[in-house]
Scaffold this active site. Structure first.
Site, PDB file in Angstrom:
ATOM      1  N   CYS A 176       6.078 -31.008  19.409  1.00 38.59           N
ATOM      2  CA  CYS A 176       7.206 -31.722  18.814  1.00 38.59           C
ATOM      3  C   CYS A 176       6.658 -32.791  17.876  1.00 38.59           C
ATOM      4  O   CYS A 176       5.577 -33.326  18.109  1.00 38.59           O
ATOM      5  CB  CYS A 176       8.042 -32.391  19.914  1.00 38.59           C
ATOM      6  SG  CYS A 176       9.600 -33.096  19.306  1.00 38.59           S
ATOM      7  N   GLY A 222      10.401 -29.536  22.020  1.00 42.02           N
ATOM      8  CA  GLY A 222      10.739 -29.556  20.604  1.00 42.02           C
ATOM      9  C   GLY A 222      12.092 -30.172  20.296  1.00 42.02           C
ATOM     10  O   GLY A 222      12.892 -30.450  21.190  1.00 42.02           O
ATOM     11  N   GLU A 223      12.322 -30.423  19.004  1.00 40.63           N
ATOM     12  CA  GLU A 223      13.605 -30.947  18.532  1.00 40.63           C
ATOM     13  C   GLU A 223      14.337 -29.793  17.844  1.00 40.63           C
ATOM     14  O   GLU A 223      13.978 -29.377  16.740  1.00 40.63           O
ATOM     15  CB  GLU A 223      13.363 -32.115  17.565  1.00 40.63           C
ATOM     16  CG  GLU A 223      14.575 -32.554  16.762  1.00 40.63           C
ATOM     17  CD  GLU A 223      15.827 -32.865  17.608  1.00 40.63           C
ATOM     18  OE1 GLU A 223      15.714 -33.580  18.615  1.00 40.63           O
ATOM     19  OE2 GLU A 223      16.912 -32.361  17.244  1.00 40.63           O
ATOM     20  N   SER A 280      20.531 -30.257  22.519  1.00 38.22           N
ATOM     21  CA  SER A 280      20.177 -31.664  22.731  1.00 38.22           C
ATOM     22  C   SER A 280      19.342 -32.157  21.563  1.00 38.22           C
ATOM     23  O   SER A 280      18.371 -31.516  21.167  1.00 38.22           O
ATOM     24  CB  SER A 280      19.387 -31.789  24.036  1.00 38.22           C
ATOM     25  OG  SER A 280      19.000 -33.127  24.246  1.00 38.22           O
ATOM     26  N   SER A 335      20.162 -37.750  22.860  1.00 39.61           N
ATOM     27  CA  SER A 335      19.221 -38.544  23.652  1.00 39.61           C
ATOM     28  C   SER A 335      19.251 -39.979  23.157  1.00 39.61           C
ATOM     29  O   SER A 335      18.584 -40.330  22.192  1.00 39.61           O
ATOM     30  CB  SER A 335      17.815 -37.956  23.513  1.00 39.61           C
ATOM     31  OG  SER A 335      17.805 -36.660  24.067  1.00 39.61           O
ATOM     32  N   LEU A 336      20.035 -40.807  23.817  1.00 45.33           N
ATOM     33  CA  LEU A 336      20.239 -42.185  23.345  1.00 45.33           C
ATOM     34  C   LEU A 336      19.152 -43.120  23.902  1.00 45.33           C
ATOM     35  O   LEU A 336      18.427 -43.755  23.152  1.00 45.33           O
ATOM     36  CB  LEU A 336      21.646 -42.638  23.736  1.00 45.33           C
ATOM     37  CG  LEU A 336      22.172 -43.884  23.024  1.00 45.33           C
ATOM     38  CD1 LEU A 336      22.119 -43.750  21.518  1.00 45.33           C
ATOM     39  CD2 LEU A 336      23.605 -44.187  23.477  1.00 45.33           C
ATOM     40  N   HIS A 337      19.080 -43.259  25.203  1.00 45.08           N
ATOM     41  CA  HIS A 337      17.990 -43.963  25.902  1.00 45.08           C
ATOM     42  C   HIS A 337      17.909 -45.465  25.726  1.00 45.08           C
ATOM     43  O   HIS A 337      17.122 -46.124  26.421  1.00 45.08           O
ATOM     44  CB  HIS A 337      16.616 -43.366  25.549  1.00 45.08           C
ATOM     45  CG  HIS A 337      16.499 -41.899  25.794  1.00 45.08           C
ATOM     46  ND1 HIS A 337      17.035 -41.283  26.911  1.00 45.08           N
ATOM     47  CD2 HIS A 337      15.924 -40.905  25.061  1.00 45.08           C
ATOM     48  CE1 HIS A 337      16.771 -39.985  26.849  1.00 45.08           C
ATOM     49  NE2 HIS A 337      16.116 -39.725  25.741  1.00 45.08           N
ATOM     50  N   ASN A 365      10.650 -38.992  34.587  1.00 47.59           N
ATOM     51  CA  ASN A 365       9.631 -38.172  35.242  1.00 47.59           C
ATOM     52  C   ASN A 365       8.269 -38.540  34.684  1.00 47.59           C
ATOM     53  O   ASN A 365       7.977 -38.217  33.534  1.00 47.59           O
ATOM     54  CB  ASN A 365       9.923 -36.688  35.013  1.00 47.59           C
ATOM     55  CG  ASN A 365      11.177 -36.263  35.749  1.00 47.59           C
ATOM     56  OD1 ASN A 365      11.287 -36.424  36.955  1.00 47.59           O
ATOM     57  ND2 ASN A 365      12.146 -35.764  35.006  1.00 47.59           N
ATOM     58  N   CYS A 421      12.694 -32.554  33.735  1.00 50.77           N
ATOM     59  CA  CYS A 421      12.953 -33.011  32.378  1.00 50.77           C
ATOM     60  C   CYS A 421      11.782 -33.798  31.793  1.00 50.77           C
ATOM     61  O   CYS A 421      11.281 -34.723  32.412  1.00 50.77           O
ATOM     62  CB  CYS A 421      14.143 -33.956  32.480  1.00 50.77           C
ATOM     63  SG  CYS A 421      15.278 -33.773  31.185  1.00 50.77           S
TER      64      CYS A 421
HETATM   65  N1  SAH Z   1      14.287 -33.176  21.290  1.00 47.86           N
HETATM   66  C1  SAH Z   1      15.513 -33.017  22.012  1.00 47.86           C
HETATM   67  C2  SAH Z   1      15.440 -32.040  23.176  1.00 47.86           C
HETATM   68  C3  SAH Z   1      14.210 -32.048  24.070  1.00 47.86           C
HETATM   69  S1  SAH Z   1      14.016 -33.303  25.268  1.00 47.86           S
HETATM   70  C4  SAH Z   1      16.017 -34.352  22.468  1.00 47.86           C
HETATM   71  O1  SAH Z   1      15.343 -35.346  22.263  1.00 47.86           O
HETATM   72  O2  SAH Z   1      17.124 -34.434  22.990  1.00 47.86           O
HETATM   73  C5  SAH Z   1      15.231 -33.079  26.508  1.00 47.86           C
HETATM   74  C6  SAH Z   1      15.586 -34.382  27.216  1.00 47.86           C
HETATM   75  O3  SAH Z   1      14.529 -34.803  28.128  1.00 47.86           O
HETATM   76  C7  SAH Z   1      15.764 -35.544  26.246  1.00 47.86           C
HETATM   77  O4  SAH Z   1      16.883 -36.308  26.600  1.00 47.86           O
HETATM   78  C8  SAH Z   1      14.500 -36.320  26.469  1.00 47.86           C
HETATM   79  O5  SAH Z   1      14.641 -37.627  26.022  1.00 47.86           O
HETATM   80  C9  SAH Z   1      14.307 -36.192  27.958  1.00 47.86           C
HETATM   81  N2  SAH Z   1      12.958 -36.541  28.414  1.00 47.86           N
HETATM   82  C10 SAH Z   1      11.806 -36.444  27.720  1.00 47.86           C
HETATM   83  N3  SAH Z   1      10.768 -36.874  28.470  1.00 47.86           N
HETATM   84  C11 SAH Z   1      11.260 -37.240  29.667  1.00 47.86           C
HETATM   85  C12 SAH Z   1      10.675 -37.715  30.884  1.00 47.86           C
HETATM   86  N4  SAH Z   1       9.362 -37.886  30.988  1.00 47.86           N
HETATM   87  N5  SAH Z   1      11.495 -37.979  31.904  1.00 47.86           N
HETATM   88  C13 SAH Z   1      12.828 -37.744  31.819  1.00 47.86           C
HETATM   89  N6  SAH Z   1      13.441 -37.285  30.714  1.00 47.86           N
HETATM   90  C14 SAH Z   1      12.662 -37.026  29.646  1.00 47.86           C
END
Ligand code: SAH
Length: 378
Positions: A114, A179-180, A211, A233-235, A310, A353
């Protein structure tokens, strides 16, 4: 197989129709072919008995069905399955199946590695290698259904339907693997169209979710051309923190991203957007963050998915405590933001995830390095 051989998995219905037109065949051939490949799992033209002998031999000559290969398969104690798939160029990608009582969800990858470099994501660590092709994306669904049936998994309602029923173990697809997906727009859309085609896996739009980390222009294109369910994916509830966690935010900051989300719900008739929020201990998980997040989402039909972080080796973050996550959820709920905490599945097989890393690549790279070291110096 010869050099001009077309991989039939790389064509959606329109592509197949064009392919058959080029052979002087009628468009309905594409529907027959899709039923053989996706519903009956028959990939040898010779076995496609409702096609004429002549057409079968021309197919055998000019086309092939090339699937990714399973390099490894792991089944978790909770039923989650993870496959490491090897692609024709030696790259590795991961695909995960999460069974629940009423559905079976497949988490599909869209790229090898990615390019977005989110600070908490394992896939980011391997950098970007390439986009997946249409056949490599739909191939993950084909392979997973096939492998699951061999393991004894069935569609959740299989018992109520007859043997002629073509329903398969995968009932839902989330483009949430490595990937995105919106960076690989055309291939991802073609593959999603294939999954949703009635002559293929026939998944409804509601059951296919994409996503994104927030590729705003591509979100608009998706809304116009293929409005599947959208997860964002807001976060983080403010730009300063989101810039750090999701560097793409510097290009498309929160206000711009949320405007795109509003357009998506309004125009596409989607019920709501899912917002993913990874819970990072002491980073984005305080009550103040929760209140700010609730404020941001006040006027957007939304569902918040709280994902317990995770961890993986070398990452500077930890997972928020369960009590902290509960409090965060309650603050959102009190403000009428529908919120659920995602259960961690398959963590005994590193299938959770954000843990999808395509080990295989690392191993390949390691052996390349070793070979380089071992080679004589001239
Ligand atoms: N690129 C896309 C899809 C792939 S990631 C996106 O960003 O949405 C799928 C989801 O897993 C996203 O919400 C991402 O932020 C989350 N994610 C990535 N690493 C993670 C981790 N170590 N623990 C929990 N969620 C995670």
């Amino acid at each position: 197989m010869n050099a001009d051989s077309t991989n039939l998995l790389s064509l959606d219905r329109r592509g197949l129709e064009a392919f058959f037109a080029g052979m002087g065949e009628k468009p309905f051939r594409s529907r027959q072919l899709m039923q053989w490949i996706y519903q009956r799992k028959v990939i040898r033209p010779d076995d496609m008995t409702d096609l004429s002998k002549a057409l079968r031999s021309r197919l055998a000559e000019h086309s092939c069905v090339q699937l990714p290969q399973i390099a490894s398969q792991q089944v978790s104690a909770d039923g989650t399955c993870k496959w490491l798939l090897r692609l024709h160029d030696g790259s590795g990608i991961e695909t995960v199946f999460i069974p629940e009582d009423d559905r079976g969800t497949l988490c599909v990858s869209s790229q090898v590695g990615c390019s977005l470099n989110c600070s908490f994501c394992a896939t980011a660590r391997q950098g970007f290698r390439r986009n997946l092709t249409v056949d490599e994306i739909i191939g993950q669904v084909w392979i997973a259904n096939d492998a699951l049936e061999a393991l004894g998994y069935r569609h959740p309602n299989a018992a109520e339907h007859g043997v002629s029923d073509h329903r398969r173990p995968v009932t839902n697809v989330v483009m949430m693997g490595m990937g995105e997906p919106l960076v690989n727009f055309d291939n991802v859309v073609a593959a999603m169209n294939l999954m949703m085609d009635d002559f293929s896996f026939g998944l409804s739009r509601r059951r296919v979710t994409l996503s994104t980390a927030g590729m705003v222009p591509a979100m608009d294109r998706l809304r116009e051309t293929c409005p599947v369910s959208l997860a964002v994916s807001l976060h983080a509830p403010d730009d300063e923190l989101r810039d750090e966690l999701v560097p793409l935010n510097r290009k498309y900051p929160i206000a711009v991203l949320l405007d795109a989300c509003r357009r998506y719900v309004e125009d596409s008739g989607r019920q709501r957007i899912t917002f993913e929020y990874v819970m990072l201990d002491g980073v984005n998980d305080t009550p103040a963050h929760a209140r700010k997040l609730a404020g941001l989402l006040r006027d957007i039909p939304s569902k918040v998915n709280l994902i317990p972080f995770n961890p993986f080796p070398g990452v500077p973050y930890g997972r928020s405590d369960g009590a902290v996550i509960d409090q965060f959820r309650d603050i959102l709920l009190e403000r009428n933001v529908f919120t659920v905490t995602r259960r961690t599945r398959g963590d005994d097989i590193d299938a959770a995830c954000g843990q999808l890393a395509g080990d295989f690549i690392d191993r390949t790279r390691r052996s390349e390095r070793l070979r380089r070291v071992a080679a004589p110096v001239r």
